[in-house]
Design a protein around this motif. Structure first.
Motif, PDB file in Angstrom:
ATOM      1  N   LYS A  54       0.812  -1.213   0.000  1.00  0.00           N
ATOM      2  CA  LYS A  54       0.000   0.000   0.000  1.00  0.00           C
ATOM      3  C   LYS A  54       0.849   1.267   0.000  1.00  0.00           C
ATOM      4  N   GLU A  55       2.119   1.161   0.436  1.00  0.00           N
ATOM      5  CA  GLU A  55       2.994   2.327   0.429  1.00  0.00           C
ATOM      6  C   GLU A  55       3.318   2.787  -0.991  1.00  0.00           C
ATOM      7  N   PHE A  56       3.027   1.944  -1.992  1.00  0.00           N
ATOM      8  CA  PHE A  56       3.313   2.293  -3.382  1.00  0.00           C
ATOM      9  C   PHE A  56       2.150   3.042  -4.040  1.00  0.00           C
ATOM     10  N   LEU A  57       1.010   3.121  -3.356  1.00  0.00           N
ATOM     11  CA  LEU A  57      -0.213   3.580  -4.006  1.00  0.00           C
ATOM     12  C   LEU A  57      -0.553   5.018  -3.660  1.00  0.00           C
ATOM     13  N   ARG A  58      -1.165   5.688  -4.625  1.00  0.00           N
ATOM     14  CA  ARG A  58      -1.689   7.032  -4.401  1.00  0.00           C
ATOM     15  C   ARG A  58      -3.029   7.133  -5.100  1.00  0.00           C
ATOM     16  N   ASP A  59      -3.797   8.171  -4.753  1.00  0.00           N
ATOM     17  CA  ASP A  59      -5.100   8.352  -5.364  1.00  0.00           C
ATOM     18  C   ASP A  59      -4.927   8.727  -6.831  1.00  0.00           C
ATOM     19  N   LEU A  60      -5.889   8.328  -7.666  1.00  0.00           N
ATOM     20  CA  LEU A  60      -5.816   8.663  -9.085  1.00  0.00           C
ATOM     21  C   LEU A  60      -6.069  10.152  -9.295  1.00  0.00           C
ATOM     22  N   PRO A  61      -5.274  10.808 -10.133  1.00  0.00           N
ATOM     23  CA  PRO A  61      -5.572  12.205 -10.476  1.00  0.00           C
ATOM     24  C   PRO A  61      -6.926  12.296 -11.167  1.00  0.00           C
ATOM     25  N   ILE A  62      -7.650  13.384 -10.943  1.00  0.00           N
ATOM     26  CA  ILE A  62      -8.976  13.519 -11.536  1.00  0.00           C
ATOM     27  C   ILE A  62      -8.887  13.959 -12.984  1.00  0.00           C
ATOM     28  N   ALA A  63      -7.728  14.420 -13.420  1.00  0.00           N
ATOM     29  CA  ALA A  63      -7.566  14.849 -14.809  1.00  0.00           C
ATOM     30  C   ALA A  63      -6.119  14.692 -15.219  1.00  0.00           C
ATOM     31  N   ASP A  64      -5.925  14.576 -16.524  1.00  0.00           N
ATOM     32  CA  ASP A  64      -4.572  14.425 -17.047  1.00  0.00           C
ATOM     33  C   ASP A  64      -3.717  15.637 -16.741  1.00  0.00           C
ATOM     34  N   SER A  65      -4.369  16.801 -16.513  1.00  0.00           N
ATOM     35  CA  SER A  65      -3.615  18.020 -16.258  1.00  0.00           C
ATOM     36  C   SER A  65      -2.782  17.899 -14.987  1.00  0.00           C
TER      37      SER A  65
END
Length: 258
Positions: free
Chosen positions: A147-158
Motif C-alpha cells: 500500500k505504500e506504493f499507491l496514491r489516489d488517481l488524479p482527476i484529470a490528465d492536467s
C-alpha cells in the motif's frame, strides 16, 4: 525491463534501428498486466498498454532528452510531463512492468504467510505464467502491491503535467513563461508539454533544475486511515456489522422439504 537497460540502450544508440536502439525498444515494455486492479479501467483489472507508434514516439523524445545532457533515470518518471498522450494510467503500466518480478515475489511471500493456495497463472502475454493466487469470482490471477506504493488517481490528465514546477520554483515558472512569451498556465496541456519538452532539450541547465525540483517533492501516498475514496472502509464496516448483528441459522434436514 529496467530503467537502466532502456536508458543505456538509448544513450549508446547512434541512430534508429541500430543494435542499441532495438535493444532499448525491446526492454521498453508497457504491456497490460492482469491482476493488479489499479488504474482507470471500470470493466477490467488491466491497464491499457501502448502501441508501437506511441512507444517509438516516446523513445525518440527520451533519446533527444538523453542526448541533451542527462544520465539521470529520474527523467523516466516525468514522461507524462512532456509526452502527449501519456497520463497516469500508462505511467502505471510502465512502472508495473519494471517492478513485476518484485510484485510477484511479494505476493508469493504474503500468500505463504497466510496459507493462501497458489496456482500457475498467466498474467501478461510478455511473461511466463507464475504461481499466483486466484480471484474466485473471475478465475483471474491476483497480484498484490504494497500500500505504500499507491496514491489516489488524479482527476484529470492536467495533474500529470509539470504544474508542480511553477508552484515549487518561481524561477522555473518565470523561465517557462519567457519561453512561450506569455503565461504558461493559459495554454493547453498539449502545448504545455510541447514547450516543456523543447525547453529541457534546448537547455541542459533547465533540465537539471527540473530534476532537482522534482526530487525535492515528497511522495503523496494514499491515506488508508481516512480513506477519502472508500477503498477499504466498506470492509471494516462489514466486519463490525457482522459482529454486532447475530444471525442464527436453523439446520433443516432435506427430508423435511415438501
Amino acid at each position: 525491463m529496467t530503467l537502466r537497460q532502456t536508458r543505456y540502450g538509448s544513450n549508446a544508440s547512434k541512430k534508429e534501428n541500430d543494435i542499441f536502439w532495438n535493444r532499448a525498444f525491446e526492454f521498453f515494455k508497457s504491456s497490460e498486466i492482469n491482476g493488479l486492479s489499479i488504474g482507470y479501467g471500470k470493466e477490467n483489472a488491466s491497464g491499457g498498454g501502448i502501441g508501437k507508434i506511441k512507444k517509438l514516439e516516446i523513445l525518440r523524445n527520451l533519446k533527444q532528452i538523453l542526448d541533451a545532457g542527462t544520465n539521470d533515470p529520474t527523467i523516466f518518471e516525468l514522461i507524462g510531463g512532456f509526452q502527449e498522450g501519456v497520463g497516469p494510467d500508462l505511467i502505471s503500466d510502465l512502472i508495473s512492468n519494471i517492478l513485476i518480478e518484485d510484485f510477484i515475489s511479494y505476493t508469493q511471500r504474503i500468500c505463504a504467510e497466510l496459507n493462501i493456495p497458489l496456482s500457475k497463472k498467466s498474467f501478461s502475454k510478455n511473461y511466463e505464467p507464475n504461481e499466483l493466487p486466484q480471484n474466485k469470482l473471475t478465475g483471474k490471477p491476483i497480484i498484490l502491491v504494497p500500500k505504500e506504493f499507491l496514491r489516489d488517481l488524479p482527476i484529470a490528465d492536467s495533474l500529470m503535467d509539470l504544474d508542480w514546477i511553477c508552484k515549487k520554483n518561481e524561477q522555473l515558472r518565470l523561465y517557462l513563461n519567457s519561453v512561450i512569451e506569455g503565461s504558461f498556465k493559459k495554454i493547453s496541456i498539449k502545448e504545455q508539454k510541447g514547450h516543456i519538452r523543447k525547453a529541457i532539450i534546448d537547455d541542459p541547465i533547465f533540465l537539471r533544475e527540473v530534476l532537482e525540483a522534482y526530487k525535492q517533492i515528497s511522495p503523496q501516498y494514499y491515506d488508508f486511515v481516512d480513506d477519502p475514496t472508500g477503498e477499504t472502509v466498506w470492509y471494516e464496516a462489514s466486519k463490525k456489522s457482522s459482529q454486532r448483528i447475530s444471525l442464527r441459522f436453523k439446520v433443516i434436514s432435506h427430508t423435511n422439504f415438501r
